[in-house]
Design an enzyme around this catalytic site. Structure first.
Site, PDB file in Angstrom:
ATOM      1  N   LYS A 238       0.826  -1.214   0.000  1.00  0.00           N
ATOM      2  CA  LYS A 238       0.000   0.000   0.000  1.00  0.00           C
ATOM      3  C   LYS A 238       0.855   1.256   0.000  1.00  0.00           C
ATOM      4  O   LYS A 238       0.473   2.262  -0.584  1.00  0.00           O
ATOM      5  CB  LYS A 238      -0.948   0.015   1.205  1.00  0.00           C
ATOM      6  CG  LYS A 238      -2.125  -0.925   1.056  1.00  0.00           C
ATOM      7  CD  LYS A 238      -3.212  -0.575   2.052  1.00  0.00           C
ATOM      8  CE  LYS A 238      -4.444  -1.439   1.880  1.00  0.00           C
ATOM      9  NZ  LYS A 238      -5.475  -1.149   2.861  1.00  0.00           N
TER      10      LYS A 238
ATOM     11  N   LYS B 219     -10.126  -4.661  -3.326  1.00  0.00           N
ATOM     12  CA  LYS B 219     -10.989  -3.468  -3.350  1.00  0.00           C
ATOM     13  C   LYS B 219     -10.250  -2.272  -3.906  1.00  0.00           C
ATOM     14  O   LYS B 219     -10.842  -1.381  -4.473  1.00  0.00           O
ATOM     15  CB  LYS B 219     -11.386  -3.090  -1.918  1.00  0.00           C
ATOM     16  CG  LYS B 219     -12.331  -3.986  -1.234  1.00  0.00           C
ATOM     17  CD  LYS B 219     -12.757  -3.284   0.065  1.00  0.00           C
ATOM     18  CE  LYS B 219     -12.850  -4.234   1.203  1.00  0.00           C
ATOM     19  NZ  LYS B 219     -11.920  -4.105   2.282  1.00  0.00           N
TER      20      LYS B 219
ATOM     21  N   LYS C 231      -4.062 -10.874  -5.922  1.00  0.00           N
ATOM     22  CA  LYS C 231      -5.373 -11.177  -5.322  1.00  0.00           C
ATOM     23  C   LYS C 231      -6.434 -10.181  -5.796  1.00  0.00           C
ATOM     24  O   LYS C 231      -6.112  -9.045  -6.165  1.00  0.00           O
ATOM     25  CB  LYS C 231      -5.273 -11.169  -3.790  1.00  0.00           C
ATOM     26  CG  LYS C 231      -4.904  -9.823  -3.207  1.00  0.00           C
ATOM     27  CD  LYS C 231      -5.116  -9.759  -1.703  1.00  0.00           C
ATOM     28  CE  LYS C 231      -4.901  -8.330  -1.259  1.00  0.00           C
ATOM     29  NZ  LYS C 231      -5.282  -7.971   0.056  1.00  0.00           N
TER      30      LYS C 231
HETATM   31  P1  TYM Z   1     -10.179  -6.424   4.190  1.00  0.00           P
HETATM   32  O1  TYM Z   1     -11.234  -5.406   4.383  1.00  0.00           O
HETATM   33  O2  TYM Z   1      -9.078  -6.137   3.230  1.00  0.00           O
HETATM   34  O3  TYM Z   1     -10.804  -7.797   3.750  1.00  0.00           O
HETATM   35  C1  TYM Z   1     -11.839  -8.396   4.480  1.00  0.00           C
HETATM   36  C2  TYM Z   1     -11.731  -9.904   4.449  1.00  0.00           C
HETATM   37  O4  TYM Z   1     -11.739 -10.391   3.110  1.00  0.00           O
HETATM   38  C3  TYM Z   1     -10.623 -11.244   2.895  1.00  0.00           C
HETATM   39  N1  TYM Z   1     -10.166 -11.074   1.516  1.00  0.00           N
HETATM   40  C4  TYM Z   1     -10.001 -12.080   0.656  1.00  0.00           C
HETATM   41  N2  TYM Z   1     -10.185 -13.403   0.772  1.00  0.00           N
HETATM   42  C5  TYM Z   1      -9.943 -14.152  -0.312  1.00  0.00           C
HETATM   43  N3  TYM Z   1      -9.518 -13.659  -1.495  1.00  0.00           N
HETATM   44  C6  TYM Z   1      -9.323 -12.335  -1.666  1.00  0.00           C
HETATM   45  N4  TYM Z   1      -8.934 -11.845  -2.828  1.00  0.00           N
HETATM   46  C7  TYM Z   1      -9.568 -11.481  -0.550  1.00  0.00           C
HETATM   47  N5  TYM Z   1      -9.476 -10.140  -0.366  1.00  0.00           N
HETATM   48  C8  TYM Z   1      -9.843  -9.917   0.907  1.00  0.00           C
HETATM   49  C9  TYM Z   1      -9.573 -10.730   3.878  1.00  0.00           C
HETATM   50  O5  TYM Z   1      -8.599 -11.719   4.156  1.00  0.00           O
HETATM   51  C10 TYM Z   1     -10.427 -10.395   5.062  1.00  0.00           C
HETATM   52  O6  TYM Z   1     -10.690 -11.558   5.846  1.00  0.00           O
HETATM   53  N6  TYM Z   1      -7.258  -5.835   8.174  1.00  0.00           N
HETATM   54  C11 TYM Z   1      -8.475  -6.455   7.703  1.00  0.00           C
HETATM   55  C12 TYM Z   1      -9.701  -6.039   8.482  1.00  0.00           C
HETATM   56  C13 TYM Z   1      -9.588  -6.206   9.959  1.00  0.00           C
HETATM   57  C14 TYM Z   1      -9.671  -7.422  10.675  1.00  0.00           C
HETATM   58  C15 TYM Z   1      -9.542  -7.049  12.047  1.00  0.00           C
HETATM   59  C16 TYM Z   1      -9.836  -8.746  10.302  1.00  0.00           C
HETATM   60  C17 TYM Z   1      -9.415  -5.208  10.863  1.00  0.00           C
HETATM   61  N7  TYM Z   1      -9.399  -5.729  12.122  1.00  0.00           N
HETATM   62  C18 TYM Z   1      -9.554  -8.047  13.061  1.00  0.00           C
HETATM   63  C19 TYM Z   1      -9.865  -9.723  11.316  1.00  0.00           C
HETATM   64  C20 TYM Z   1      -9.724  -9.355  12.663  1.00  0.00           C
HETATM   65  C21 TYM Z   1      -8.691  -6.072   6.258  1.00  0.00           C
HETATM   66  O7  TYM Z   1      -8.193  -5.086   5.772  1.00  0.00           O
HETATM   67  O8  TYM Z   1      -9.563  -6.831   5.593  1.00  0.00           O
END
Ligand code: TYM
Length: 327
Positions: A112, A198, A195
């Site tokens: 990022k 978003k 991957k």
């Molecule tokens: P975020 O918002 O990027 O993504 C949310 C969830 O989606 C999963 N994910 C994917 N899984 C499979 N293939 C993909 N291409 C893909 N893109 C995203 C992510 O692994 C995630 O589970 N830091 C985290 C949010 C967060 C969080 C937490 C998660 C903040 N605090 C505490 C667990 C526990 C994030 O940015 O997810």
């Protein structure tokens, strides 16, 4: 006593099939067995610039998607991260035991911060994984269900929990991750080496959960494929493998069953079938999202926060005592 799970999604950009297949789909099943907490992590979203009005809309939209996908507010707590100020309080405290090199190692930060140049990356983006550790540790979380890209962050949460416990006495549960092999890494439609994301540069990278039918069909038509014409599931054809995975997860068929369905047929037929499968899955989901009012979702979010707040307050109290703060 049920074991606790905690997870969250950022209300930044459009939620996509990767978020659903890697995370939300599993949460819906897990909530039957676990004491479940699902958060909309708005504090994480602002580590990169956000338009305030869009952030507001997206925060509500993410919560609606949780509900429409089957998260049941009777079984699970759903809330907005910034509604519980203990998240930032614990994050600050954990910042004092986290080490700069361990944060510099984080691949998400590297990716990022490279995107717009390291000079313009915020300190918030740098300490993002510490806030995530605070989210998890605040609620005595045992298991964190996520996609593969979050494993490094969970590893840090484990290290910080263990470090704090060692220094100040048993305080935090050292959490473990939960990933499901099949959906843990959905790749971009425009590039199967990266991957689905978003924040991808092109919207042809992902299928958003809110994409209309024509957009879905257009994106699938444009999705890159591999050389050859047969529909086979193998590592040598990473683009096709990813598309078959998506098809398989949405229709509950095995990759072998999908190969069989398209035996003797080409990419055209396969892509039409895949687009149908996505539309058939997303249409009802979108109808359910549309049927939930803002007032309804805000009420659920408020109740969710009220349900989990006592756990957070208790944990911060314990942490402050251990640190020697006057309470
Ligand atoms: P975020 O918002 O990027 O993504 C949310 C969830 O989606 C999963 N994910 C994917 N899984 C499979 N293939 C993909 N291409 C893909 N893109 C995203 C992510 O692994 C995630 O589970 N830091 C985290 C949010 C967060 C969080 C937490 C998660 C903040 N605090 C505490 C667990 C526990 C994030 O940015 O997810």
């Amino acid at each position: 006593m049920k074991q606790r799970i905690f997870s969250g999604i950022q209300p930044s950009g459009n939620l996509h099939l990767g978020n659903y297949l890697g995370a939300i789909k599993n949460w819906v099943k897990l909530q039957e067995e676990y004491d479940s907490i699902f958060c909309v992590v708005d504090l994480h979203a602002i580590t990169v610039p956000q338009d305030p009005e869009i952030l507001r809309q997206k925060t509500i939209e993410v919560a609606k998607i949780y509900l429409a996908a089957g998260i049941d507010p009777e079984k699970s707590a759903i809330f907005i991260q910034s509604h519980i100020s203990e998240h930032t309080e614990l994050a600050w405290i954990l910042n004092t035991i986290a080490k700069i090199p361990e944060l510099e190692k984080m691949t998400q930060f590297k990716d990022k911060s490279q995107k717009n140049g390291r000079e313009s990356a915020s300190v918030g983006l740098f300490v993002y994984p510490v806030l995530m550790a605070a989210d998890i540790l605040l609620y005595n979380t045992e298991t964190v269900p996520v996609g593969e890209d979050q494993l490094q962050h969970i590893e840090l949460a484990r290290d910080l929990a263990a470090r704090f416990n060692k220094k100040f006495g048993e305080t935090f549960i050292v959490p473990k991750h939960f990933v499901k092999e099949e959906g843990m890494r959905i790749m971009g439609l425009d590039d199967p080496r990266k991957k689905m994301s978003k924040s991808a540069a092109s919207e042809y990278n992902y299928i958003a959960l809110t994409d209309p039918e024509e957009t879905i069909r257009k994106k699938i038509k444009k999705a890159v494929t591999d050389s050859g014409s047969e529909i086979i599931y193998c590592d040598d054809k990473p683009a096709l493998k990813n598309l078959i995975n998506i098809h398989s997860l949405l229709t509950d068929q095995t990759p072998a069953e999908i190969e069989k369905m398209y035996a003797g047929k080409g990419y055209g037929d396969f892509k039409n079938g895949l687009a149908d499968a996505i539309v058939n899955f997303l249409k009802p989901l979108q109808e359910r999202i549309g049927a939930i009012s803002d007032a309804e979702v805000l009420d659920i979010l408020e109740k969710g926060a009220a349900k989990v707040r006592p756990i957070a307050i208790q944990k911060i109290f314990d942490v402050k005592q251990k640190l020697g703060f006057i309470i």
